[in-house]
Enzyme design. Sequence first.
Site, PDB file in Angstrom:
ATOM      1  N   ILE A  30      35.756  28.388  45.926  1.00  0.00           N
ATOM      2  CA  ILE A  30      36.028  27.713  47.173  1.00  0.00           C
ATOM      3  C   ILE A  30      37.545  28.904  47.378  1.00  0.00           C
ATOM      4  CG2 ILE A  30      37.535  25.839  46.943  1.00  0.00           C
ATOM      5  CD1 ILE A  30      34.598  26.432  49.419  1.00  0.00           C
ATOM      6  N   GLU A  88      43.426  24.681  35.270  1.00  0.00           N
ATOM      7  CA  GLU A  88      43.396  23.785  36.546  1.00  0.00           C
ATOM      8  C   GLU A  88      42.122  22.615  36.897  1.00  0.00           C
ATOM      9  OE1 GLU A  88      42.853  26.146  40.737  1.00  0.00           O
ATOM     10  OE2 GLU A  88      42.281  23.959  41.754  1.00  0.00           O
ATOM     11  N   HIS A  93      34.249  26.194  32.998  1.00  0.00           N
ATOM     12  CA  HIS A  93      33.704  27.228  33.722  1.00  0.00           C
ATOM     13  C   HIS A  93      33.654  28.851  33.290  1.00  0.00           C
ATOM     14  CE1 HIS A  93      37.434  25.543  34.906  1.00  0.00           C
ATOM     15  NE2 HIS A  93      37.684  27.053  35.254  1.00  0.00           N
ATOM     16  N   HIS A  95      34.454  32.385  35.214  1.00  0.00           N
ATOM     17  CA  HIS A  95      34.739  32.820  36.419  1.00  0.00           C
ATOM     18  C   HIS A  95      33.648  34.252  36.148  1.00  0.00           C
ATOM     19  CE1 HIS A  95      37.961  31.165  38.066  1.00  0.00           C
ATOM     20  NE2 HIS A  95      38.884  30.401  36.901  1.00  0.00           N
TER      21      HIS A  95
END
Length: 131
Positions: A30, A88, A93, A95
């Site tokens: 996002i 965070e 995850h 990237h």
Amino acid sequence: MASIFTRIVQGEIPSYKVAENERFYAFLDINPMAPGHTLVIPKQETDYLFDIADEDYQALMLFAKRVAEGIFKAIPCKRVGVAVLGMEVPHAHIHLVPLQTEADMDFRKEKVQLSREEFERIASAIAESIQ
Ligand code: 5GP
């Protein structure tokens, strides 16, 4: 409590989906470092990437490779960069970032602002390019 990414997988929070199978999910970041910046996650919530069981880890990496190939076809770039931070969001995850220059992978730089239409167009273009 479920992570924000689990809530995305469950459809409670919207996302710009790029790819999905039974075990993994890929969607646009996002706050992208570059248009096409994608996150690849296991649906099963594990905080730290290297705590994932070997077979799941290998399958996740192979899924991420397919997504990266799609990004490379859909977004003009020299390379697709790969990074794992997890500072965070405590849900593993990967990237994947389309790179023109090394600076595109600088997590401290100002993020790219995209409209909803641009996010949708980019997500569809990548989705259509994944084999
Ligand atoms: P990290 O945990 O790897 O340091 O950073 C988390 C990444 O997840 C950031 O790049 C951030 O922009 C992205 N992110 C955080 N919350 C959301 C969200 O609700 N939706 C999407 N699509 N990305 C998010």
